[in-house]
Design a protein around this motif. Structure first.
Motif, short mmCIF file in Angstrom:
data_model
loop_
_atom_site.label_atom_id
_atom_site.label_comp_id
_atom_site.label_asym_id
_atom_site.label_seq_id
_atom_site.Cartn_x
_atom_site.Cartn_y
_atom_site.Cartn_z
N SER A 183 10.03 6.17 3.79
CA SER A 183 8.69 6.59 3.37
C SER A 183 7.95 7.13 4.59
N LEU A 184 6.95 7.96 4.30
CA LEU A 184 6.17 8.59 5.35
C LEU A 184 4.97 7.73 5.68
N ILE A 185 4.84 7.38 6.95
CA ILE A 185 3.67 6.59 7.35
C ILE A 185 2.46 7.50 7.54
N THR A 186 2.62 8.54 8.36
CA THR A 186 1.49 9.45 8.61
C THR A 186 1.99 10.69 9.32
N GLN A 187 1.09 11.60 9.51
CA GLN A 187 1.37 12.80 10.27
C GLN A 187 0.35 12.88 11.40
N THR A 188 0.81 13.03 12.63
CA THR A 188 -0.09 13.05 13.79
C THR A 188 -0.84 14.37 13.85
N ASN A 189 -1.86 14.41 14.70
CA ASN A 189 -2.65 15.64 14.88
C ASN A 189 -1.80 16.79 15.40
N SER A 190 -0.75 16.47 16.11
CA SER A 190 0.13 17.51 16.65
C SER A 190 1.11 18.04 15.60
N GLY A 191 1.10 17.40 14.42
CA GLY A 191 1.99 17.85 13.35
C GLY A 191 3.27 17.06 13.24
N LYS A 192 3.49 16.12 14.13
CA LYS A 192 4.70 15.31 14.08
C LYS A 192 4.57 14.26 12.99
N ILE A 193 5.63 14.10 12.21
CA ILE A 193 5.60 13.08 11.16
C ILE A 193 6.19 11.78 11.69
N ILE A 194 5.64 10.69 11.20
CA ILE A 194 6.15 9.36 11.55
C ILE A 194 6.78 8.77 10.30
N VAL A 195 8.08 8.57 10.35
CA VAL A 195 8.83 8.12 9.19
C VAL A 195 9.11 6.62 9.29
N LYS A 196 8.89 5.93 8.19
CA LYS A 196 9.22 4.51 8.12
C LYS A 196 10.65 4.38 7.60
N GLU A 197 11.54 3.92 8.45
CA GLU A 197 12.94 3.78 8.06
C GLU A 197 13.17 2.46 7.32
N PRO A 198 14.21 2.38 6.51
CA PRO A 198 14.48 1.14 5.77
C PRO A 198 14.77 -0.04 6.70
N ILE A 199 14.44 -1.22 6.22
CA ILE A 199 14.75 -2.46 6.94
C ILE A 199 16.15 -2.89 6.53
N ARG A 200 17.02 -3.09 7.49
CA ARG A 200 18.43 -3.29 7.18
C ARG A 200 18.83 -4.75 7.01
N PHE A 236 8.13 -3.22 1.30
CA PHE A 236 9.08 -3.97 2.13
C PHE A 236 8.54 -4.08 3.55
N GLU A 237 7.92 -5.21 3.84
CA GLU A 237 7.40 -5.49 5.17
C GLU A 237 8.04 -6.78 5.67
N VAL A 238 8.44 -6.78 6.94
CA VAL A 238 9.06 -7.99 7.50
C VAL A 238 7.97 -9.03 7.74
N PRO A 239 8.08 -10.22 7.12
CA PRO A 239 7.09 -11.28 7.37
C PRO A 239 7.04 -11.64 8.86
N ASP A 240 5.85 -11.96 9.34
CA ASP A 240 5.68 -12.30 10.75
C ASP A 240 6.21 -13.69 11.07
N CYS A 241 6.12 -14.60 10.11
CA CYS A 241 6.43 -16.01 10.38
C CYS A 241 7.65 -16.47 9.59
#
Length: 538
Positions: free
Chosen positions: A478-495, A523-528
Motif C-alpha cells: 500500500s502507498l503511505i504517501t508521496q513526498t514534495n519531491s514526487g517520491k512515493i513511499i511504499v508500505k511493504e508487506p509484513i513477512r 496490518f500493523e506490528v504491535p509494539d508490545c
C-alpha cells in the motif's frame, strides 16, 4: 443608491448579522453546558453521602428536572434520576426513590427498574462479585423485578434484556440470562455488555465449558472480548496447577485463531501468575527487534507464508465464493467477468496486481481537496507505482475503469507500455477482479491496494477467513504517501505473523495498552509482546 452608500449599507448589515449570529450562538450553547453541569451538581450536592431523601425533596427534584431539561419529561424522568444514582454507594438512595414513587401511586416503569438493576450490579462487583456479595434480601428484590418484567412481556427488547442480565448475574438464577440472550437474537445479536456479564459469570462460577461457548459466539459475531473476561478466566484456571498450562495454551490458541490482542492488564496478570508458578510457567514482557526477532528469547517470529495446501484451498474457493455469487452481476455482467478471466489467462501470470484508482486516489489525508481534481497528479502517482515495480523487473497488471481512457494520454501511455491493463465498466467492483488475478497468478504474486478487504474475508467463511488474512498480510502493498519531491513511499508487506503464535516451545503474544471495541483491519506490528514458555511440571 450609489456605490459608496451600497457598500456602507452592506457593512452595517453584515456587522448586525454577525452580532445576531454570535448572540444566537451563545444563547444556544450556554444553557447546554449549564444543564450538563447542573446534573453533575445535583449528584454532588443532593446525592453524595446520602442514603435517603424526604418525599418533598424527591418531588422538588423531579419537577426541577422536567422543567429545566428539554430531553426530560414525565415518561423518562424516573429513569434519569436512577441514572444519576449510578454508583454502588447510592443503592439505598435509589431504593428510597422507588419507595417514594410507590407511596405516591406511581409504579416505576421497566426503564427505571432497569437502571436500578444496573446499580445492584455495581454493588455486586464493588463487594467482590461472589455468591455472598449481595444479601439474600437484595437477591430476592432483583428476582422480583425480573419476574415482574418478564410477566408483562412475551418478548423483550434488547436493552430490557441487557438490563435484566445485569441483575440476574448477581444472583444464583444467572443462567436464566441465556434465555434472554436467545430473545435478543430475534431482532439483533446479543449485545457486548450482555456477553461480557454472562461470560464473566460463567468463568467465575467455574462453568468453563459455558464460558468458552459464549466466547466463541462473541468472536463469531465480530465482538471484541473485553479484558475482564480473560482476567476472570485466568483467575478461574489458576486454582488447579495440574491443568494450568493446558488451559493457558487453550487461551493462546484462541487468541491466535481469532487474531485477538490482549490488554496490558491481562499481560501483567499472566506475568504475575508465572511468578507464583515459576516451575511450570515463564512469562516476560518483551518487544521485537528487526525482522521479528524477540528481544527476550532471540527467536524469530514465524513466517506468515501459507503452505501450498492452504493456498490452493484459498485459490480454488475464491472464484465460487466471492467473484461468482448470486448478486455478483449487480455491479458487473457475465460478459465482463468472462472477458476478464480470459484476459488474465492470456496476459498472466503477474508478479503484482495494482488497483489503479485506489492508488491514484491514495494520496493521504493531508493533501488538499483540489489535488484530487488534478488528473495529471493522480495519474502521475499511478505511473510512479508502476515504475516502482517495473524497476524490480516485475510483470504488473493495472486494474482500472473505462473513464481512465480520458486521463492525460502521455502518462497513461507510460502505464500501458509498462504494465498489462484491464479497464472495467465504470460501475464494476474492482476488488474481486484484483483478488482473483492475484490468486490466479500463484503463491508469489502480490497486490497493491489500501482497501482492507473485510467483506471478501467474511464471504469466504470462518474456515478460510484466517487463511485469507495471512495471505493478505504477506502480499498486500500500500502507498503511505508521496513526498514534495514526487517520491512515493511504499508500505511493504509484513513477512512475519503479528498475532499470537508459538515458535518452538515459546508462545509470542502481542498486547496493547487499552481495550478497543473496534479494532482496525490494517496490518500493523504491535509494539508490545509477551514471551511465554509453558514448562513441563517437574
Amino acid at each position: 443608491m450609489n456605490l459608496n452608500k451600497l457598500l456602507k449599507w452592506k457593512q452595517i448589515n453584515h456587522g448586525i448579522l454577525q452580532t445576531l449570529f454570535r448572540s444566537s450562538s451563545n444563547f444556544k450553547r450556554q444553557p447546554l453546558v449549564a444543564k450538563v453541569d447542573q446534573l453533575a451538581e445535583i449528584k454532588r450536592s443532593r446525592f453524595q453521602g446520602r442514603s435517603d431523601m424526604t418525599g418533598l425533596e424527591w418531588s422538588q427534584l423531579r419537577e426541577f428536572l422536567i422543567n429545566n431539561f428539554k430531553h426530560i419529561n414525565r415518561n423518562n424522568v424516573d429513569a434519569v434520576i436512577m441514572g444519576v444514582c449510578n454508583e454502588s454507594q447510592q443503592l439505598q438512595l435509589a431504593k428510597s426513590y422507588i419507595k417514594h414513587l410507590r407511596e405516591n401511586g406511581n409504579e416505576p416503569n421497566d426503564a427505571t427498574f432497569g437502571k436500578l438493576l444496573r446499580i445492584y450490579n455495581s454493588v455486586y462487583h464493588a463487594r467482590g462479585g461472589n455468591e455472598k456479595s449481595l444479601t439474600a434480601e437484595e437477591q430476592h428484590e432483583i428476582l422480583e423485578i425480573y419476574k415482574n418484567i418478564r410477566s408483562k412481556h412475551e418478548i423483550l427488547d434488547s436493552i430490557s434484556c441487557e438490563n435484566l442480565i445485569y441483575g440476574l448475574v448477581t444472583t444464583n438464577n444467572w443462567k436464566e440470562g441465556l434465555e434472554l440472550m436467545e430473545m435478543m437474537k430475534i431482532t439483533a445479536s446479543p449485545t457486548l455488555p450482555a456477553y461480557t456479564e454472562m461470560t464473566i459469570k460463567a468463568f467465575r462460577t467455574k462453568d468453563i465449558v459455558l464460558g468458552w461457548t459464549l466466547l466463541e459466539q462473541m468472536v463469531e459475531l465480530r465482538k471484541q472480548p473485553k479484558c475482564e473476561i480473560f482476567l476472570e478466566y485466568i483467575n478461574a484456571v489458576s486454582a488447579d496447577v495440574k491443568t494450568l498450562t493446558a488451559e493457558l495454551d487453550r487461551l493462546f490458541v484462541f487468541l491466535q485463531t481469532h487474531y485477538l490482542v490482549i490488554t496490558e492488564k491481562v499481560a501483567k496478570a499472566i506475568v504475575e501468575l508465572s511468578l507464583n508458578h515459576s516451575h511450570i510457567l515463564s512469562a516476560k514482557l518483551t518487544n521485537l527487534q528487526r525482522f521479528g526477532k524477540c528481544s527476550s528469547c532471540s527467536l524469530h517470529l514465524e513466517n506468515v507464508s501459507l503452505c501450498d495446501n492452504d493456498f490452493y484451498k484459498l485459490q480454488n474457493a475464491f472464484l465460487d465464493k466471492v467473484l461468482i455469487r448470486n448478486d455478483v452481476f449487480q455491479k458487473s455482467t457475465p460478459e465482463e467477468v468472462k472477458n476478464f478471466c480470459e484476459y488474465v489467462d492470456k496476459t498472466g501470470p503477474y508478479d503484482c496486481v495494482i488497483d489503479g484508482l485506489n492508488v491514484a486516489y491514495s494520496m493521504g489525508s493531508k493533501k488538499p481537496p483540489q489535488a484530487y481534481a488534478n488528473l495529471s497528479l493522480l495519474l502521475f502517482q499511478l505511473a510512479s507505482v508502476v515504475k516502482y515495480f517495473n524497476n524490480k523487473n516485475k510483470h504488473v497488471l493495472v486494474l482500472g475503469r473505462k473513464h481512465m481512457n480520458n486521463w492525460p494520454k502521455k502518462t497513461m501511455q507510460y502505464v500501458k507500455d509498462n504494465a498489462a491493463m484491464f479497464l472495467a465498466n465504470d460501475l464494476s467492483h474492482d476488488d474481486p477482479f484484483l483478488l482473483y488475478a492475484t490468486l490466479k497468478s500463484g503463491q508469489r504474486t502480490d497486490f497493491f491496494s489500501r482497501d482492507f478487504m473485510r467483506q471478501h474475508a467474511f464471504l469466504l467463511g470462518p474456515d478460510l477467513k484466517g487463511i485469507f488474512r495471512r495471505w493478505q498480510q504477506e502480499h498486500q502493498y500500500s502507498l503511505i504517501t508521496q513526498t514534495n519531491s514526487g517520491k512515493i513511499i511504499v508500505k511493504e508487506p509484513i513477512r512475519h505473523l503479528i498475532c499470537a503464535h508459538k515458535v518452538k516451545d515459546r508462545w509470542h503474544v502481542p498486547y496493547k495498552q487499552q481495550y478497543e471495541q473496534h479494532v482496525s483491519d490494517s496490518f500493523e506490528v504491535p509494539d508490545c509482546w509477551m514471551c511465554i514458555q509453558l514448562l513441563q511440571k517437574k
